[in-house]
Design a protein around this motif. Structure first.
Motif, PDB file in Angstrom:
ATOM      1  N   LEU A 254     -22.022  34.582  15.052  1.00 39.29           N
ATOM      2  CA  LEU A 254     -23.399  34.091  15.188  1.00 39.29           C
ATOM      3  C   LEU A 254     -24.245  34.874  16.196  1.00 39.29           C
ATOM      4  O   LEU A 254     -25.430  34.587  16.353  1.00 39.29           O
ATOM      5  N   HIS A 255     -23.641  35.863  16.890  1.00 37.71           N
ATOM      6  CA  HIS A 255     -24.358  36.424  18.036  1.00 37.71           C
ATOM      7  C   HIS A 255     -25.700  37.050  17.654  1.00 37.71           C
ATOM      8  O   HIS A 255     -26.652  37.008  18.419  1.00 37.71           O
ATOM      9  N   ASP A 256     -25.805  37.616  16.452  1.00 38.13           N
ATOM     10  CA  ASP A 256     -27.060  38.239  16.021  1.00 38.13           C
ATOM     11  C   ASP A 256     -27.758  37.431  14.924  1.00 38.13           C
ATOM     12  O   ASP A 256     -28.545  37.989  14.150  1.00 38.13           O
ATOM     13  N   CYS A 257     -27.512  36.131  14.865  1.00 39.82           N
ATOM     14  CA  CYS A 257     -28.052  35.336  13.739  1.00 39.82           C
ATOM     15  C   CYS A 257     -29.580  35.287  13.755  1.00 39.82           C
ATOM     16  O   CYS A 257     -30.199  34.972  12.735  1.00 39.82           O
ATOM     17  N   ALA A 258     -30.198  35.596  14.922  1.00 39.19           N
ATOM     18  CA  ALA A 258     -31.667  35.601  14.963  1.00 39.19           C
ATOM     19  C   ALA A 258     -32.220  37.027  15.042  1.00 39.19           C
ATOM     20  O   ALA A 258     -33.331  37.255  15.500  1.00 39.19           O
ATOM     21  N   LYS A 259     -31.412  37.995  14.608  1.00 35.89           N
ATOM     22  CA  LYS A 259     -31.821  39.401  14.725  1.00 35.89           C
ATOM     23  C   LYS A 259     -32.765  39.800  13.586  1.00 35.89           C
ATOM     24  O   LYS A 259     -33.651  40.625  13.771  1.00 35.89           O
ATOM     25  N   CYS A 260     -32.562  39.208  12.413  1.00 30.05           N
ATOM     26  CA  CYS A 260     -33.325  39.669  11.253  1.00 30.05           C
ATOM     27  C   CYS A 260     -34.489  38.729  10.910  1.00 30.05           C
ATOM     28  O   CYS A 260     -34.747  38.434   9.738  1.00 30.05           O
ATOM     29  N   LEU A 288     -35.573  38.659  22.479  1.00 29.56           N
ATOM     30  CA  LEU A 288     -35.380  37.202  22.401  1.00 29.56           C
ATOM     31  C   LEU A 288     -34.301  36.787  21.409  1.00 29.56           C
ATOM     32  O   LEU A 288     -33.977  35.603  21.305  1.00 29.56           O
ATOM     33  N   HIS A 289     -33.730  37.741  20.672  1.00 35.20           N
ATOM     34  CA  HIS A 289     -32.832  37.304  19.585  1.00 35.20           C
ATOM     35  C   HIS A 289     -31.578  36.611  20.117  1.00 35.20           C
ATOM     36  O   HIS A 289     -30.975  35.818  19.403  1.00 35.20           O
ATOM     37  N   GLY A 290     -31.233  36.857  21.395  1.00 33.42           N
ATOM     38  CA  GLY A 290     -30.105  36.133  22.004  1.00 33.42           C
ATOM     39  C   GLY A 290     -30.442  34.663  22.213  1.00 33.42           C
ATOM     40  O   GLY A 290     -29.726  33.772  21.770  1.00 33.42           O
ATOM     41  N   VAL A 314     -26.815  35.344  26.170  1.00 33.87           N
ATOM     42  CA  VAL A 314     -26.831  36.454  27.143  1.00 33.87           C
ATOM     43  C   VAL A 314     -26.224  37.752  26.591  1.00 33.87           C
ATOM     44  O   VAL A 314     -26.001  38.686  27.357  1.00 33.87           O
ATOM     45  N   HIS A 315     -25.984  37.819  25.270  1.00 34.49           N
ATOM     46  CA  HIS A 315     -25.196  38.963  24.789  1.00 34.49           C
ATOM     47  C   HIS A 315     -25.907  40.311  24.901  1.00 34.49           C
ATOM     48  O   HIS A 315     -25.255  41.352  24.951  1.00 34.49           O
ATOM     49  N   THR A 316     -27.243  40.338  24.954  1.00 33.26           N
ATOM     50  CA  THR A 316     -27.915  41.641  25.029  1.00 33.26           C
ATOM     51  C   THR A 316     -27.977  42.187  26.450  1.00 33.26           C
ATOM     52  O   THR A 316     -27.686  43.362  26.674  1.00 33.26           O
ATOM     53  N   THR A 317     -28.330  41.322  27.402  1.00 39.98           N
ATOM     54  CA  THR A 317     -28.506  41.807  28.782  1.00 39.98           C
ATOM     55  C   THR A 317     -27.293  41.519  29.650  1.00 39.98           C
ATOM     56  O   THR A 317     -27.145  42.114  30.713  1.00 39.98           O
ATOM     57  N   ALA A 332     -17.553  43.038  22.972  1.00 38.32           N
ATOM     58  CA  ALA A 332     -17.303  43.193  21.528  1.00 38.32           C
ATOM     59  C   ALA A 332     -18.531  43.775  20.831  1.00 38.32           C
ATOM     60  O   ALA A 332     -18.425  44.622  19.936  1.00 38.32           O
ATOM     61  N   ASP A 333     -19.723  43.355  21.254  1.00 40.76           N
ATOM     62  CA  ASP A 333     -20.969  43.834  20.659  1.00 40.76           C
ATOM     63  C   ASP A 333     -21.111  45.347  20.841  1.00 40.76           C
ATOM     64  O   ASP A 333     -21.652  46.045  19.993  1.00 40.76           O
ATOM     65  N   TYR A 334     -20.600  45.838  21.936  1.00 38.07           N
ATOM     66  CA  TYR A 334     -20.765  47.252  22.285  1.00 38.07           C
ATOM     67  C   TYR A 334     -19.680  48.153  21.689  1.00 38.07           C
ATOM     68  O   TYR A 334     -19.930  49.311  21.385  1.00 38.07           O
TER      69      TYR A 334
HETATM   70 FE   LIG Z   1     -27.698  41.526  19.479  1.00 39.82          FE
END
Ligand SMILES: [Fe+2]
Ligand SMILES: [Fe+2]
Length: 395
Positions: A254-260, A288-290, A314-317, A332-334
């Protein structure tokens, strides 16, 4: 030498365990006491087996450094079912000139005849019985007298005032109230929180598959492939660092569920739901997608576990003093298998399994270096996080 052996699941270890061992040590002049951590029955699921390694680590946190107390993990690592008579036979052979004392609760004493080969246990060790709250002392006395004759062993009661604390009550309190009971060691409680143990939120792989289908619909194809990479990477890191692995997979999924979604929509969701937006987030709303993802996790996908929501937020910053799941998702994201542009990925991928904090720091270092090329895009939280981990690693 007089050696005490105190067996149990210690799920989790708490103050009464320590107090009973102390009482037995003082009363019977024991030189050392081994906490014999029992193993996993073969039918347990993967999720629970993660908690098993945690049991052992928590016993270390509670016991290491106490004079005369040691840990014996032979039963923990033994294949199949572990019988006390086998362990006691081993102890007897290993310590032919020492006196052995086997510590058990009064409930175990009353069931002693149902144990496998109780006569072997009482042949090699004096049985020390720890009372439990509400015990019928007549019944215990009677059992002690009977067993003394039946097994020609030595059974003695530990002078200890039982207080009714139990591991099951602690698990229940943590699961229902999420608060620290005052009768467990502070670092054990901190461990329980970091590792999300005894949580009421437990996810199945079926649920992960459901989220997978949702994300396939919700995300652009390349983002969906990245998401699968993060979910699997998070699972693997969670296994390494003893975090509930399916929970980590849910967070990864779900970490990027608001990315698109559009920038307007992200700002809209925040404004409508009182989610604070910083200056830089207004300028670059993709940041803001996080936060929006954490909101969606709860509202759209029904995830009530606050650790999952926080890790997504907080996954982006990153953020100073991230908890274990935050770090797992951030890393994991990186480093997920689809990444190939970042510098020194091979080092980071290895570091993620040996020193998670250092891996977090190195990722932040690379991110700050990269962002320095366009300074107005730098989120101050990234800098704060970088400074926090730089200082904490230098300590
Ligand atoms: Fe992300
Ligand atoms: Fe991502």
């Amino acid at each position: 030498m007089k050696i005490g052996i105190y067996g149990g699941t210690f799920n989790p270890i708490h103050n009464t365990h320590i107090d009973i061992a102390e009482a037995a040590k003082n009363q019977f002049n024991l030189d050392i006491v081994y906490f014999l951590v029992s193993g996993t029955p073969p039918h347990k699921s993967t999720n629970e087996s993660v908690a098993d390694l945690c049991r052992l680590e928590m016993v270390h946190l509670a016991v290491d450094g106490i004079d005369g107390f040691f840990i014996d993990d032979r039963e923990f690592y033994r294949a199949g079912k572990s019988f006390s008579y086998i362990t006691m036979t081993e102890y007897h052979n290993e310590h032919p000139d020492d006196e052995l004392f086997f510590i058990m609760g009064s409930d175990s004493l009353l069931n002693f005849t149902t144990w496998v080969k109780p006569d072997v246990i009482s042949k090699y060790a004096t049985i020390l019985v720890a009372p439990r709250l509400g015990d019928n002392y007549d019944l215990i006395e009677k059992a002690i007298n009977n067993y003394t004759l039946e097994f020609s062993g030595d059974f003695k009661l530990i002078n200890y005032e039982a207080n009714g604390l139990s591991s099951s009550a602690i698990r229940k309190a943590i699961s229902e109230e999420s608060k620290a009971p005052d009768y467990i060691n502070e670092s054990v409680y901190e461990y329980i929180v970091q590792h999300n143990l005894y949580s009421k939120y437990i996810y199945s792989m079926d649920y992960v598959r459901k989220l997978d289908q949702e994300m396939e619909k919700e995300l652009k194809p390349s983002r969906y492939v990245h998401t699968l990479g993060v979910a699997h990477q998070a699972y693997s890191l969670a296994v390494r660092w003893n975090y509930p692995a399916v929970t980590a997979m849910v967070a990864g999924m779900l970490h990027d569920c608001a990315k698109c979604i559009s920038d307007e929509k992200r700002i809209n969701v925040c404004e409508k739901n009182n989610i604070p937006i910083t200056e830089i987030e207004y300028k670059y709303p993709h940041l803001l997608h996080g936060k929006v993802g954490a909101y969606y996790a709860k509202e759209k996908y029904g995830i009530l576990d606050s650790q999952v929501a926080h890790a997504i937020a907080v996954h982006t910053t990153g953020c100073p003093a991230m908890n274990l799941l935050d770090k797992i998702i951030f890393v994991a994201d990186y480093i997920e298998p689809g990444r190939d542009k970042q510098p020194r990925l091979d080092i980071l991928r290895a570091m993620a399994y040996t020193d998670l904090d250092r891996c977090v720091y190195m990722i932040l270092e690379d991110t700050v270096n990269f962002l320095n090329e366009s300074p107005d895009m730098v989120d101050p939280t990234t800098i704060d996080t970088f400074e926090y981990y730089r200082k904490s690693l230098n300590k």
